[in-house]
Design a protein around this motif. Structure first.
Motif, short mmCIF file in Angstrom:
data_model
loop_
_atom_site.label_atom_id
_atom_site.label_comp_id
_atom_site.label_asym_id
_atom_site.label_seq_id
_atom_site.Cartn_x
_atom_site.Cartn_y
_atom_site.Cartn_z
N LEU A 80 0.85 -1.19 0.00
CA LEU A 80 0.00 0.00 0.00
C LEU A 80 0.89 1.24 0.00
N SER A 81 0.62 2.15 -0.94
CA SER A 81 1.32 3.43 -0.96
C SER A 81 0.29 4.55 -0.82
N TYR A 82 0.76 5.74 -0.47
CA TYR A 82 -0.17 6.85 -0.32
C TYR A 82 0.56 8.17 -0.54
N SER A 83 -0.21 9.22 -0.79
CA SER A 83 0.37 10.54 -1.06
C SER A 83 -0.63 11.62 -0.67
N GLY A 84 -0.10 12.83 -0.43
CA GLY A 84 -0.93 14.00 -0.18
C GLY A 84 -1.24 14.30 1.26
N LEU A 85 -0.88 13.40 2.18
CA LEU A 85 -1.28 13.59 3.58
C LEU A 85 -0.58 14.76 4.25
N ASP A 86 0.52 15.19 3.67
CA ASP A 86 1.24 16.33 4.24
C ASP A 86 0.48 17.64 4.08
N GLN A 87 -0.61 17.60 3.30
CA GLN A 87 -1.41 18.81 3.07
C GLN A 87 -2.50 18.99 4.13
N LEU A 88 -2.60 18.03 5.06
CA LEU A 88 -3.66 18.06 6.06
C LEU A 88 -3.13 18.49 7.41
N ASP A 89 -4.01 19.08 8.22
CA ASP A 89 -3.70 19.52 9.57
C ASP A 89 -4.32 18.52 10.55
N GLN A 90 -3.52 18.01 11.47
CA GLN A 90 -3.99 16.98 12.39
C GLN A 90 -5.11 17.46 13.31
N HIS A 91 -5.28 18.77 13.43
CA HIS A 91 -6.29 19.31 14.34
C HIS A 91 -7.59 19.70 13.64
N VAL A 92 -7.63 19.59 12.33
CA VAL A 92 -8.80 20.04 11.56
C VAL A 92 -9.61 18.83 11.09
N PRO A 93 -10.93 18.84 11.36
CA PRO A 93 -11.78 17.77 10.83
C PRO A 93 -12.12 18.05 9.36
N TYR A 94 -12.06 17.01 8.53
CA TYR A 94 -12.31 17.16 7.10
C TYR A 94 -13.49 16.28 6.68
N ILE A 99 -1.83 -1.13 -4.14
CA ILE A 99 -2.94 -0.22 -3.81
C ILE A 99 -2.35 1.16 -3.55
N HIS A 100 -3.06 2.19 -4.00
CA HIS A 100 -2.60 3.54 -3.72
C HIS A 100 -3.76 4.41 -3.25
N VAL A 101 -3.51 5.21 -2.22
CA VAL A 101 -4.49 6.18 -1.72
C VAL A 101 -3.89 7.57 -1.87
N HIS A 102 -4.58 8.43 -2.63
CA HIS A 102 -4.15 9.83 -2.72
C HIS A 102 -5.18 10.72 -2.04
N VAL A 103 -4.69 11.57 -1.15
CA VAL A 103 -5.55 12.53 -0.44
C VAL A 103 -5.20 13.92 -0.94
N ASP A 104 -6.17 14.62 -1.51
CA ASP A 104 -5.93 15.95 -2.07
C ASP A 104 -6.00 17.00 -0.96
N LYS A 105 -5.67 18.23 -1.30
CA LYS A 105 -5.82 19.32 -0.32
C LYS A 105 -7.29 19.76 -0.31
N PRO A 106 -7.73 20.41 0.78
CA PRO A 106 -9.12 20.89 0.84
C PRO A 106 -9.44 21.82 -0.34
N LEU A 107 -10.70 21.78 -0.77
CA LEU A 107 -11.11 22.51 -1.97
C LEU A 107 -11.48 23.97 -1.70
N ASP A 108 -10.92 24.57 -0.65
CA ASP A 108 -11.30 25.94 -0.27
C ASP A 108 -11.10 26.93 -1.41
N ASP A 109 -9.94 26.90 -2.07
CA ASP A 109 -9.65 27.85 -3.16
C ASP A 109 -10.59 27.64 -4.34
N GLU A 110 -10.83 26.37 -4.67
CA GLU A 110 -11.71 26.05 -5.79
C GLU A 110 -13.14 26.53 -5.52
N ILE A 111 -13.57 26.39 -4.27
CA ILE A 111 -14.92 26.84 -3.91
C ILE A 111 -15.02 28.36 -3.97
N ASP A 112 -13.95 29.05 -3.57
CA ASP A 112 -13.93 30.52 -3.70
C ASP A 112 -14.14 30.94 -5.16
#
Length: 378
Positions: A77-91, A269-282
């Motif tokens: 299992l590999s994964y990517s993108g988790l460095d874009q998340l904050d451990q204190h923020v619920p998503y 298996i690969h899991v990619h987690v993107d950054k939150p879509l805040d900018d796109e929603i703006d």
């Protein structure tokens, strides 16, 4: 009594009693023997009986079970993108959906490995009809999506689920996982249903819809299996759809799919987690379009993220070339990998049935087709 009682997972105060109710179940014994092959039954029972929280159950029993599943039925299992998340923020993780149990289990596995908050996850109540499965589901912080309702009941159920998701995110400070559509993707075409987004936003009150979506920090997730462990099991429904027939599930079909998803061969298996879509929603808000048009834009953005970040494996390229009788992606796989894929297809379907061959290949080829379409769009 809480209005969420019939859909929520267990509270920690209920965990120990729930565990004691299943500890002697033969299937529980099978799970524990699979997870801890060297441990005496008396020992894992003793440890289970001392468990009093969902977190302890997940970390001490489910996490090792997932590790054993990966060891026995995958090549990693590999994964990517988790460095874009904050451990204190619920998503709010909105994910493509290929496997009933593993999609959310693997996301939580990688979240935990990276010191991030694990999710509360949506699961259809039709999938956990067996008492043991329902208990295990509630012990792993799943909440129930009610299926088979009338139009009026569905509306009330959707409102309740929207309120519960809001409660999790804003009051319990808990991340949430939900699939981008009702049911798993069978044909490889990952697409977000606007109805899912509408349901999520029902609890927004006076807040604008896009503003609400920004407040809940939507994170697209792409999960890809080199081999779909349930590919052959998906074929009857795909075949019925191709023939414009109504597909009716067989008894125990969901249960068999869960077992095959867990134990079937997946290779990588690969899991990619993107950054939150805040900018796109703006950007969507700034268009000034109608609410319905903005919702369409949001679903398209989620689709682009999930499709674009989907990791393509040799099996995807092989299927695409076989489907189109080409060598377009021949540099992406070896002759051995092609032979292995064709052997798997031969074992799963009748190669004399052209429609079956087309459906099987399309299941793997469509992620390639969809990524190529995105490149043209860009």
């Amino acid at each position: 009594m809480s209005k969420f009682d019939h859909i929520r997972p267990f509270y920690d105060t209920e965990v120990n009693q729930a565990i004691r109710g299943i500890v002697d179940d033969p299937m529980m014994k099978a799970i524990m023997n699979f997870t801890f092959p060297a441990m005496e039954e008396s020992e894992w029972k003793r440890q289970l009986n001392r468990t009093h929280s969902i977190r302890d159950f997940q970390i001490n029993f489910i996490y090792p079970a997932i590790e054993m599943v990966l060891k026995r039925s995958s090549e990693g299992l590999s994964y990517s993108g988790l460095d874009q998340l904050d451990q204190h923020v619920p998503y709010l993780f909105i994910s493509n959906h290929r496997d009933i149990i593993l999609d959310t289990s693997l996301l939580n596995y990688v979240l935990y490995n990276n010191g991030l908050m694990m999710t509360s996850s949506a699961i259809g109540d039709n999938l956990v009809k067996r008492p043991l499965l329902k208990t295990l589901s509630k012990l792993t912080r799943n909440f129930m999506v009610q299926r088979g309702l009338s139009s009026r009941e569905l509306l009330e159920s959707s409102k309740l689920m929207s309120e519960y998701i809001q409660d999790l995110l804003f009051h319990e400070n808990r991340s949430v996982w939900i699939a981008q559509r009702e049911g798993r993707t069978k044909d490889g075409n990952d697409a977000t249903q606007k109805g899912v987004l509408k349901m999520i936003s029902m609890a927004r009150g006076e807040v604008g819809e896009m503003e609400y979506f920004k407040n809940i920090h939507i994170v697209p997730v792409s999960i890809s299996y080199e081999y779909d462990p349930t590919d052959v099991l998906k074929m009857p429904e795909l075949m019925a759809k191709s023939r414009s027939e109504v597909y009716v599930k067989h008894e125990n079909e969901d249960f068999n799919t869960i077992l095959n998803g867990i134990m079937g061969q997946k290779k990588h298996i690969h899991v990619h987690v993107d950054k939150p879509l805040d900018d796109e929603i703006d950007k969507i808000i700034k268009t000034g379009e109608s609410p319905n048009k903005q919702l369409q834009y949001l679903s398209e953005v989620i689709d682009e993220k999930i499709i674009g970040n989907y990791k393509l494996w040799p099996t995807n390229y092989i299927a695409h070339d076989l489907l189109h009788n080409s060598q377009q992606f021949a540099d992406e796989y070896s002759a051995l990998e092609r032979d292995q894929f064709q052997e798997r297809m031969k074992e799963g379907i009748d190669l004399r049935d052209e429609l079956a061959v087309k459906n099987f290949l399309s299941m793997y080829a469509n992620p390639v087709t969809n990524q190529e379409a995105l490149k043209v769009k860009e």
